[in-house]
Design an enzyme around this catalytic site. Sequence first.
Site, mmCIF file in Angstrom:
data_model
loop_
_atom_site.group_PDB
_atom_site.id
_atom_site.type_symbol
_atom_site.label_atom_id
_atom_site.label_comp_id
_atom_site.label_asym_id
_atom_site.label_seq_id
_atom_site.Cartn_x
_atom_site.Cartn_y
_atom_site.Cartn_z
ATOM 1 N N ASP A 160 0.159 -1.301 -0.048
ATOM 2 C CA ASP A 160 -0.020 0.417 0.263
ATOM 3 C C ASP A 160 0.759 1.265 -0.024
ATOM 4 O O ASP A 160 2.090 1.259 0.225
ATOM 5 C CB ASP A 160 -1.098 0.195 1.299
ATOM 6 C CG ASP A 160 -2.327 0.648 1.047
ATOM 7 O OD1 ASP A 160 -2.099 0.883 0.407
ATOM 8 O OD2 ASP A 160 -2.827 0.113 2.203
ATOM 9 N N ASP A 202 -10.757 2.292 -3.222
ATOM 10 C CA ASP A 202 -11.309 1.384 -2.086
ATOM 11 C C ASP A 202 -12.664 1.697 -2.242
ATOM 12 O O ASP A 202 -13.056 0.597 -1.112
ATOM 13 C CB ASP A 202 -10.873 2.540 -0.951
ATOM 14 C CG ASP A 202 -9.415 2.201 -0.483
ATOM 15 O OD1 ASP A 202 -8.623 1.103 -0.979
ATOM 16 O OD2 ASP A 202 -8.968 3.303 0.517
HETATM 17 C C1 GLA Z 1 -6.002 1.926 2.345
HETATM 18 C C2 GLA Z 1 -5.920 1.008 1.135
HETATM 19 C C3 GLA Z 1 -7.196 -0.246 2.170
HETATM 20 C C4 GLA Z 1 -6.704 -0.755 2.925
HETATM 21 C C5 GLA Z 1 -5.942 0.820 4.583
HETATM 22 C C6 GLA Z 1 -5.491 0.161 5.761
HETATM 23 O O1 GLA Z 1 -6.754 2.615 2.654
HETATM 24 O O2 GLA Z 1 -6.758 1.880 0.262
HETATM 25 O O3 GLA Z 1 -7.727 -1.074 1.277
HETATM 26 O O4 GLA Z 1 -5.737 -1.273 2.928
HETATM 27 O O5 GLA Z 1 -5.408 1.467 3.740
HETATM 28 O O6 GLA Z 1 -5.180 1.115 6.050
#
Ligand code: GLA
Length: 697
Positions: free
Chosen positions: A446, A506
């Site tokens: 990420d 997301d």
């Molecule tokens: C980001 C990612 C999510 C999740 C969160 C966790 O927002 O895009 O999918 O993994 O972090 O903190």
Amino acid sequence: MESPQRIDGTAITIVFDALAGAPPSLLHVGGKLPDDEDLHALRLAVRPKRHGSQPDVPDLATIWPQLGRGYLGLPAMALRRGMAALPSNLVLGSGARIADRSAHIELEDLVAGVRVLVDWRIGAGDVIRASATIINAGDTPLAIDRLVSIALPLPGWATYATRFHGHWAGEMHQDTTPIPHGRSGGESRGGRPGFGGANWLIAHNGGFSADHGRAVALHLAWSGDHETVIERDADGAILQMGARYDPGEIILAPGARFTTPDAVLAIVDGGRKEVRRALHTHVRSDVLIGRANWAPRRVHLNSWEALAFDMNEASLMRLASDAAAIGIERFIVDDGWFTGRRDDTTSLGDWTPDSRLFPNGLTPLIDHVTALGMDFGLWVEPEMVSPDSDLYRAHPDWCLHRPGVDRPTQRHQLVLDLAKPEVSDHLFGVLDGLLSVHRIAYLKWDHNRELFPNDGAGHNQTLALYALIDRLRAAHRNVEIESCASGGGRIDCGMLSRCHRVWPSDNNDAIERLRINRAWSLFLPPEVMGNHVGPSPNPITGRMLPMDFRAKVALFGHMGVEADPAAMSDADRATLAAHIACYKQYRDLLHNGTLYEIAFDDAGLFGTLIERDGKALALVARADMATDYNAGPVRFPGLQADRRYIVTFPLAGPKPPNGVAGQLLSGRLLRDTGLVLPLSRPATAWLVAFDQEDEPA
Ligand code: GLA
């Protein structure tokens, strides 16, 4: 280069021409010309006529626009020696190799002490990769403030541009506008392409649609900042795309060279269908590493929208058992597993399992997951550090920062300076340790904040990121990597050439995903797009949607679940399990076939069909209330007109939506007349399967 010269793909031709030693211009960019086309006659036919107000030897439609030769728009590069701008006037050098599928053109300015090598190479799908290499042939340092990967004179028909903009959880909004006179464009400054997908662009003619129209689709294969400019003056339009450098960021010693990232270019005739065909072929054949040997894309369960930070060994083991029971094949522990991390304010950098959550480390959980027949994945965000972390306390100077000045955070975090070898080595050690000690099949990598301040560090940061991932991949060849940046903040062919899938957004709300996926699908094949069934109500939009709808939408991508099966009704769990089984049955087709958009006049309807070897599966979904009672027949592209297909409706329950279930219908009828489906209510989705009848013996 006395006479015009051509390069050819399977269905395209590009003709370069150079007069009086000028950098080449383009005489033709488009459909394949006959082998014996007379290129001198082409020059006479298409070269613009002189007009009253231009240099005596005008550089028109040039692939290297420069002020020194009288081009008054934005030059393809901006250079300095010391503080002073370095004027340049590149002319054609001795070596131009233009033949078959590639053009390698040397430009030089012996007075300025600069050489530029322009490279265009045609690859799979007739997609062109273009880059520029600059060489400091002088005897003092050369600063490169701007250097594009491609400067493309747009064909006259390219009068519209489709660009994208967006934000967190709302990626890839499409914007189509006429290309205005003057300068238009976009750039990113956060050290990554950004949520809007502004590093993807389609220039096209006015009537561009699902099946019709000519287009130039352009992308920058680079995960740092980029710049796109279309400059339209009275002589035409030039599209430039390249990485964005801060002044002083790239300085070349005498004799040194620097190569830009690749621009990726598709020139098509046949609407969005052909943009997709070209880019999907390119990504599958030339970008994704080792894709031919990829195993089937396993169904994921990701803990984020199931448990968020509320995890421990027991809750994850319970979630894993419930996941296995509905057919999940890979269990991914998202954010929250490492030392001290109870919310998003702390602990990035401390990549050891939190002993309060996992008293015996991750091994018991991983053993439990693998005993259930699943493999195990783990979330990491290696490029970041929380100010409240042991790593930061030990190395406060490891983050990008301006000495003596505040360190502004985003999501309570700072960015590590990967270009420092000790930082990259540390991260490699940490990740290599995790992967060596544990049976981890998958990393979700990420990246949740922009790079600021980066003070001219963005380019090296991106190169150091690539080096880190490459080093890790070389050490752990079987580990798959997903690239995520709060969703779709960093989706590009630079990352795609190092990972196995991306996280498009997301936003798991199936209605939002229909739009977001459709936009990304213009460029990316479905197997690299993570696509999950989220909870209802959706945590981001608050919308409630039926499981049947959520699961059908999730089938058309790399399917996963990001919800807790225990929180579902028995009926929903059974529906989800049935869709997971259906995905497994169809994934070979879905992930290797050709993707077609089903076009509708009704903006509330979405449709996708994927075809391979006489079999096809379509999704038809209604997101919004119908304008009319009757949606009208759905016409299915991608089927052969002169063959017949058995039509079925997988997972339609006891009442198929149409009386033709199980019957044979011609491709012509299905394509041109279509099927009427019950589609008047929002959040209705149907799967339609087509099986071609065997050829008569
Ligand atoms: C980001 C990612 C999510 C999740 C969160 C966790 O927002 O895009 O999918 O993994 O972090 O903190």
